[in-house]
Design a protein around this motif. Structure first.
Motif, PDB file in Angstrom:
ATOM      1  N   CYS A  22       0.854  -1.194   0.054  1.00 44.21           N
ATOM      2  CA  CYS A  22       0.192   0.168  -0.171  1.00 44.21           C
ATOM      3  C   CYS A  22       0.919   1.172  -0.079  1.00 44.21           C
ATOM      4  CB  CYS A  22      -1.034   0.009   1.237  1.00 44.21           C
ATOM      5  SG  CYS A  22      -2.200   1.459   1.149  1.00 44.21           S
ATOM      6  N   PHE A  24      -0.336   3.902   1.388  1.00 44.71           N
ATOM      7  CA  PHE A  24      -0.487   4.734   2.683  1.00 44.71           C
ATOM      8  C   PHE A  24       0.075   3.767   3.973  1.00 44.71           C
ATOM      9  CE2 PHE A  24      -4.364   7.218   1.873  1.00 44.71           C
ATOM     10  CZ  PHE A  24      -3.932   8.005   1.026  1.00 44.71           C
ATOM     11  N   CYS A  26      -1.759   3.676   7.146  1.00 48.10           N
ATOM     12  CA  CYS A  26      -2.899   4.246   8.002  1.00 48.10           C
ATOM     13  C   CYS A  26      -2.410   3.485   9.333  1.00 48.10           C
ATOM     14  CB  CYS A  26      -4.432   3.484   7.334  1.00 48.10           C
ATOM     15  SG  CYS A  26      -4.688   4.451   5.990  1.00 48.10           S
ATOM     16  N   GLU A  74      -3.431  -1.730  -1.338  1.00 48.08           N
ATOM     17  CA  GLU A  74      -4.014  -0.817  -2.251  1.00 48.08           C
ATOM     18  C   GLU A  74      -4.289  -1.498  -3.853  1.00 48.08           C
ATOM     19  OE1 GLU A  74      -5.935   1.853  -2.128  1.00 48.08           O
ATOM     20  OE2 GLU A  74      -5.762   1.946  -4.408  1.00 48.08           O
ATOM     21  N   THR A 101     -10.638   1.409  -2.563  1.00 47.05           N
ATOM     22  CA  THR A 101      -9.438   2.140  -2.890  1.00 47.05           C
ATOM     23  C   THR A 101      -9.255   3.303  -1.984  1.00 47.05           C
ATOM     24  OG1 THR A 101      -7.926   3.373  -4.386  1.00 47.05           O
ATOM     25  CG2 THR A 101     -10.345   3.085  -4.820  1.00 47.05           C
ATOM     26  N   ASN A 102      -7.976   3.604  -1.675  1.00 41.19           N
ATOM     27  CA  ASN A 102      -7.876   5.001  -0.862  1.00 41.19           C
ATOM     28  C   ASN A 102      -7.735   6.317  -1.880  1.00 41.19           C
ATOM     29  OD1 ASN A 102      -5.306   5.359  -2.019  1.00 41.19           O
ATOM     30  ND2 ASN A 102      -4.079   4.311  -0.370  1.00 41.19           N
ATOM     31  N   SER A 124     -11.928   5.115   0.385  1.00 41.60           N
ATOM     32  CA  SER A 124     -12.037   5.084   1.691  1.00 41.60           C
ATOM     33  C   SER A 124     -11.286   6.778   2.018  1.00 41.60           C
ATOM     34  CB  SER A 124     -10.815   4.199   2.498  1.00 41.60           C
ATOM     35  OG  SER A 124     -11.501   2.802   2.006  1.00 41.60           O
ATOM     36  N   SER A 137      -3.424   8.573   8.020  1.00 39.66           N
ATOM     37  CA  SER A 137      -2.963   7.578   6.820  1.00 39.66           C
ATOM     38  C   SER A 137      -1.745   7.676   6.806  1.00 39.66           C
ATOM     39  CB  SER A 137      -3.681   8.116   5.441  1.00 39.66           C
ATOM     40  OG  SER A 137      -4.974   8.450   5.572  1.00 39.66           O
ATOM     41  N   VAL A 146      -7.507  12.859  -3.431  1.00 33.67           N
ATOM     42  CA  VAL A 146      -8.498  12.024  -3.047  1.00 33.67           C
ATOM     43  C   VAL A 146     -10.062  12.340  -3.520  1.00 33.67           C
ATOM     44  CG1 VAL A 146      -9.875  10.242  -1.608  1.00 33.67           C
ATOM     45  CG2 VAL A 146      -7.506  10.871  -0.996  1.00 33.67           C
TER      46      VAL A 146
END
Ligand code: SAM
Ligand code: SF4
Ligand code: SF4
Length: 334
Positions: A22, A24, A26, A74, A101-102, A124, A137, A146
């Motif tokens: 991913c 990110f 988080c 992701e 998906t982010n 998200s 994140s 985003v």
């Protein structure tokens, strides 16, 4: 055909984790202390190819599968993910293909995904305030990126939902701004209770904001909420209407478990089937796939796993102790 597990729940939904990586970190899902530079992600040769994933999906079509969700990690980080959508769509014109998906890479890929046959996207987004977003994140990317991805889906008429995980003392302040922002662009935000998935996020009950508590916060701003009939059996979000006419969803798997209607199987990026988000062990399908099993043999193997399924973790939460580590959300797919 309808394939029931030992509690009479049909197999309808397959969530596929296409990568355990991913962009990110988080804090509640892939905390950097654990998923840092030293962390060993799955080796390339263990990860299912798109042809292998498509073979598994095709083996489940005769068993009554109706929905596929591509997730991770992701999913947009996996190279040429559009090709997987295309291959699954080529199997069946009607199957619902969604992606969680982010959203950071969504603007780049939304058009290609839609053209390849993706049915819808869930983005998200846990905060609108950039500082909270970046800290939760653990990213240097911004909320605007985003939001641009979400706007792009709207322009392309690719249906989009927004999910927001709420953690006590971290982002409750974002509930009202998120409702205000998304009701203006006709998107129903869905708030998720913080769950005890995996073993690395130091979860405890005190950090959960229950759906009831969230509705109290919303009620103080917008007045009494009214519950709305769910759209279909097995819908994970409970829908409520706000007095300004807009709707809000709540995914209350901690305070109001919905195991009784759970028709979801999960496929990890390295090809194991998990019958519950809170499982400690999966069932290895990759090895039979790589021994040249036929589509029918793979279907039979998954059918026998599903028939034996007895999971209802959320209904048992706190009552049963396990000594084994639960698998991580980024591996099994959210
Ligand atoms: N990376 C993609 C994303 O974030 O949308 C897909 C995978 S992520 C694991 C899927 C969803 O799981 C996200 O909406 C995230 O907020 C949620 N999630 C992860 N850990 C969670 C937790 N401990 N409790 C509740 N939701 C969680
Ligand atoms: Fe990545 Fe999604 Fe987990 Fe955040 S929730 S770390 S974006 S997989
Ligand atoms: Fe389904 Fe397991 Fe979640 Fe219950 S705890 S709803 S069985 S994934």
């Amino acid at each position: 055909m309808r394939l029931d597990d030992s509690r009479g729940r049909p197999l309808r939904d397959l969530r596929i984790s296409v990568t355990d990586r991913c962009n990110f970190r988080c804090t509640y899902c892939m905390p950097r202390e654990h998923f840092g530079n030293e962390y060993e992600f799955l080796a390339k040769e263990k990860i299912l190819s798109y042809e292998e994933i498509t073979m598994i999906v095709s083996s489940l079509l005769p068993l009554g599968i109706e929905k596929i969700r591509l997730t991770g990690g992701e999913p947009l980080m996996r190279r040429n993910i559009v090709e997987l959508v295309r291959q699954i769509r080529a199997l069946d014109n009607h199957i619902d293909i969604a992606m969680t998906t982010n959203g950071i890479l969504l603007e780049k890929y939304a058009l290609q995904l839609k053209e390849a046959g993706l049915s819808r996207v869930t983005v998200s987004l846990d905060a609108l305030e950039n500082e909270i977003f970046q800290s939760l994140s653990d990213t240097t990317n911004s909320v605007d990126e985003v939001l641009q991805g979400i706007d792009c889906c709207k322009r392309l008429e690719l249906p989009v939902k927004v999910n927001c995980m709420i953690q006590k003392g971290v982002n409750e302040s974002q509930i009202i701004p998120i409702i205000q922002h998304f009701s203006q662009i006709s998107i129903t935000p869905r708030f998720i209770e913080y769950m005890d998935v995996g073993s690395t996020n130091s979860w405890n009950y005190d950090s959960v904001v229950s759906g009831d508590e969230m509705r109290k916060i919303i009620g103080q701003e917008f007045g009494q909420l009214e519950q709305v009939e769910s759209n279909y059996r097995g819908e994970v979000a409970n829908l409520w209407k706000i007095q300004n006419g807009s709707e809000v969803g709540f995914i209350e798997s901690v305070s109001k478990p919905f195991c009784g209607d759970c028709s979801r199987a999960r496929l990890s990026a390295d090809g194991s089937i998990y019958t519950c988000l809170f499982a400690t062990e999966g069932h290895n399908i990759r090895s039979i796939l790589r021994m040249d099993a036929s589509q029918e043999q793979i279907g039979d193997a998954i059918a026998s796993i599903w028939k034996n399924r007895n999971d209802n973790y959320s209904e048992q939460r706190g009552k049963v102790e396990t000594t084994k580590d639960r698998v991580e959300m980024s591996y099994i797919g959210g």
